[in-house]
Every structure is written in structure tokens, then in C-alpha cells.
Design a protein around this motif. Sequence first.
Motif, short mmCIF file in Angstrom:
data_model
loop_
_atom_site.label_atom_id
_atom_site.label_comp_id
_atom_site.label_asym_id
_atom_site.label_seq_id
_atom_site.Cartn_x
_atom_site.Cartn_y
_atom_site.Cartn_z
N GLU A 218 0.82 -1.21 0.00
CA GLU A 218 0.00 0.00 0.00
C GLU A 218 0.86 1.26 0.00
OE1 GLU A 218 -2.26 -3.43 1.20
OE2 GLU A 218 -0.43 -2.55 2.08
N SER A 277 -6.13 -4.14 -2.34
CA SER A 277 -5.85 -5.00 -1.18
C SER A 277 -6.90 -4.79 -0.10
CB SER A 277 -4.47 -4.68 -0.63
OG SER A 277 -4.45 -3.37 -0.08
N GLN A 278 -6.85 -5.64 0.92
CA GLN A 278 -7.78 -5.52 2.04
C GLN A 278 -7.56 -4.21 2.80
OE1 GLN A 278 -10.44 -7.47 2.97
NE2 GLN A 278 -10.04 -8.35 0.94
N VAL A 279 -6.33 -3.74 2.82
CA VAL A 279 -6.06 -2.46 3.49
C VAL A 279 -6.77 -1.34 2.75
CG1 VAL A 279 -4.27 -0.77 4.06
CG2 VAL A 279 -3.87 -3.21 4.46
N ARG A 281 -9.38 -1.62 1.03
CA ARG A 281 -10.83 -1.82 1.18
C ARG A 281 -11.34 -1.38 2.54
NH1 ARG A 281 -12.97 -5.07 -2.86
NH2 ARG A 281 -11.47 -6.28 -4.07
N LYS A 282 -10.53 -1.62 3.58
CA LYS A 282 -11.06 -1.48 4.94
C LYS A 282 -10.44 -0.34 5.75
CE LYS A 282 -12.26 -6.39 5.33
NZ LYS A 282 -12.10 -7.63 6.11
N HIS A 283 -9.21 0.02 5.48
CA HIS A 283 -8.58 1.08 6.27
C HIS A 283 -9.17 2.42 5.83
CE1 HIS A 283 -5.58 3.77 7.97
NE2 HIS A 283 -5.07 2.76 8.63
N PRO A 284 -9.76 3.20 6.75
CA PRO A 284 -10.49 4.41 6.34
C PRO A 284 -9.63 5.44 5.62
CG PRO A 284 -10.19 4.33 8.73
CD PRO A 284 -9.80 3.00 8.20
N TYR A 286 -6.42 4.93 4.10
CA TYR A 286 -5.86 4.39 2.86
C TYR A 286 -6.94 4.22 1.80
CZ TYR A 286 -1.17 3.51 4.69
OH TYR A 286 0.11 3.66 5.20
N ARG A 287 -8.15 3.90 2.23
CA ARG A 287 -9.25 3.77 1.27
C ARG A 287 -9.55 5.11 0.60
NH1 ARG A 287 -13.06 2.22 4.46
NH2 ARG A 287 -14.17 4.20 4.62
#
Length: 495
Positions: A218, A277-279, A281-284, A286-287
Motif C-alpha cells: 500500500e 488490497s484488504q487495506v 478496502r477497509k482502512h479508512p 488508505y481507502r
Amino acid sequence: MEQRNSGGNFWLRLADEEWNVLEEAYLTEASTYEWKYVMDGNEQPPLIHFCDMLHLPHRLEEGEAFGQLTTPFFSGQVYFDINGMKLGSYIYPDARKMTEEQYDLMLNDILQEASLCFEYSNIETEITADQHSLELSLAQWSYIEASFSSLRTVVRQIIEHPIRVLQAHEQQMRREQVKMVDSKTLVWIERNSGRSTTGNIPTTVKSSVREDSYNTYENRLLKRRLLDLRHLLKMYGKSGRGNYKIRAEAYADKVGHWLRDSFFRKVTPYQGVIKISQVFRKHPVYRQCYQWFDRLYKHGNEQIGMSYNYPLRETFALYEIWCYMQLVKIFREKKLLKETSGLFRTTREGLFLHFAENNESIVELKNGMRLSYQRVFKHNGKDFYTFTQDMKPDIVIEAGEFLYILDPKYRIANNLGTALGEMHKYKDGILLIRNDRKAVQNVFILTPVQSDEIRYFKADFHERYSMGAIALMPGKDSPSLEKWVDKLVHGGDLI
């Protein structure tokens, strides 16, 4: 001596409400708060920094400092620096506002409709369209100017609190510094012990070391995106297209400043295939960063820009223009557009949508109607006049001697009645020059509020009083507005 708690001396409140210390204050975005700082004894006036405001101005009254601050138009973690002490707080979303995605949707809708309307104008210039173009475009520049502040916020948050992983690597070190002995270390010692004159463990040992690393996928992708953005901004700066040249260079310098941070110096730019990545998708945070760059290159398909770039805090102004362009879209789909050159202006920098104040952007329709944006009515008008004060409704449809007024209202969830009451000034105060009769037949509020329970939205209220509210939300259909336009176009009973 015990350190003084600056947070306990700093108080916040909304106008006319009770004071709360900082750790108990509930902050919402795009809101104005009064603050006070209680000084101890002979303490000097405070130095308070908040977000991008270097030093909050204040006044002094009997050992207390008073001032005002406005929270930014985003939610998330923020910090106050009070006399050198960093104190955290949180800004909560404003329930009245649209989301950033809806803001971006409005900007896209406006520019796409402008491209479709251009063929109905008599302006002789060439514009191009390429769905995946990486060419410079005024639409893309409009997006950068409108949202660069939000990018600055999320990048700053990432620099302060980046994600990291624990990575192991082999390193030569003195034997007393070895903290972890694994199988690789034992094998190395067994192979190299014979080299020691004493046959014991060598003075230096090759061992595994685990360290925090910021070189995650990321962070690497973010660095790549920032490098690309800096290059793009330099291209805008070198293009020499008018007054945004200086701003583009300033933005590029800011991105360069981020890349020179010690955090990014530890990160290698990513060069592979991009994936979500999941980061992301889910990290506010980084998203938000991923979404910003994802939208950046979706603005290459329109070569028409905005003559003024509306930041997030001015979503209300963008909403007014979006509502107007939605009406233009409805008339276009009914094949009624005749002349749209009033929407545009050409400069040496390019072709722009032009919605400047008092510009009265006008679209001519084939059935003789005229659709105006922020038309001004004065006491000495040609066909219509006011007998009290100048009036400037946002959207006016003129059909002969009849006027129909639509006024977008962005934040009136709890004040629909009050806002609708203000519309009486249009309904009663704009008259025909010819016979002094009231010219306005219908007045409606356009609002993102969605409610079938409120009477102002009901069809029987509209028919009975010739006024009311119509829901218009980005990303959603508005059958009520389309039905009203159908009645207007086909001579239905609107009065």
C-alpha cells in the motif's frame, strides 16, 4: 513540578450552548465553534494551532482568551497544538451533508452533461473525448483544484500513522547483541566456529533481525501514485494555460515535499500490476487515498472545465449548479434544447462552463421557454419587476408571461417550512410590467432530503398551493421532478 494539562484549559462550544473541555467536545465537520482558553496566573496568551490554521486569532478578557474556529469539511482524527502540547480530537461527519462520493458524482454529472449540451451551442471550437485519456483536461484540473485539500489531509494522516509490517533479514552483529537464535543462526555458527582460534562462537555472528518496515504494498503504491501526480502537475505547470500554471507548480512542490518525508524515503515505488488490497478496502484513510487517485484519471473524458472550482466546503454551490444541469438534462432528453451557448465561455485557456454570479446563464428551448441560472429581477426590469428589493432565484423557467422558480437548498433538513416560507417573496414579489399581475406560478425547493412523510413533498400539497419541495439526490432518480417538467412541457395544470 507536574505538567499543566493544556487540554483542560481549552474549552469549546457551539453558539449559545454550554462550554465543554476539549476531550469532551463533540465536533462535527464544517461547523463554527467558539473557544476559550483559561490562563493560569501570569501565563502568556496561548499559541493555538489547528489543522491548516497556523495561529488562531483571539481576544483577551480578564485572564481568558476567546476566539472562533471552523472545522474542515472532512471527518476523522485531528490535532490541536496548544502551547506546544499536541492534543487529539475527532471530527464527526455532518449528517446534513452529502458524502464525498456524491460530491464527485455531481461534478462528473455536470461536466458530462456539459459535453452533451455543447453540440447545441453555436461555439466553433474543437473538443475531444477519450474515456481513458491521460491527456490534460480542464475537467481533471477542476477535480484536482476541488479536492487537493482532501488529498493533503489523508496523506498527512498516512505520514503520521503509516501501516507497517515486521520483516526479518540477516545481519552481521556482535554475538552479545544477538536477541534471537533460529535454525539459520545455529547452522551459521556451526559452519564458522572452526574459524575461531579458540573453537568457540565467533566474535561477530550472522543472525536474523526483525524490524518494522514501511515498505508495504500500500505504501509503495501510494508513493508511485504521488510520483505520477507530481509529474502530471508539472505538465499542467509547463502547459502555460493561464492562471492555473502557478497553482499547478505550487501543488507539485507540495507533493514533492511529501515525497521528501523520511517515511517515503524508506519506501520503494511499486511497479507491478495494481490491485485492491484488504487495506485499501477497509482502512479508512488508505481507502480515501486510493479512491482519490482512482477518480483522478476518470476525468480525462471531458475537455470542458469549470470556470470556478468548488471545494468540498462549497458543496452547496455545486449542488445548485448540479440541480440546474439536471433540469437541462431532462429537457435535452425530451429533445427540446435549442441554444446552449449561454452555458459556456471560451478563453485562451480553453472552454469553460460559466456560472459566475449575475452571469444569468440561459438555455433556450424549442418550445419558446427559457431556462436561466441565477436570473436577477430588479425594480426597473424589462418584462418583469420587483417592487421591494432585487431578487435572484437560482433557477427560473420562463414560459411567456409565466415564471416557474426552483431553488436548490442543500441543508434544510429541519427547516423546510422556514425555507419554503422564504419562497413567498418570489411568488408575491415578482410582477409583470404590462399589468402588475403576479408572474410566478410555481415555486419549489430542490433538496437532497428524502421523505415521503413530510407534507411539503406530497403531490396534493403541490397542486393545492403551487409550491412545495422536490427531492433531488445525486445518484438517484427524481420521478417527481420529471413528472413536474412533463406537466409544464405538455401544458398540464401546474397552477
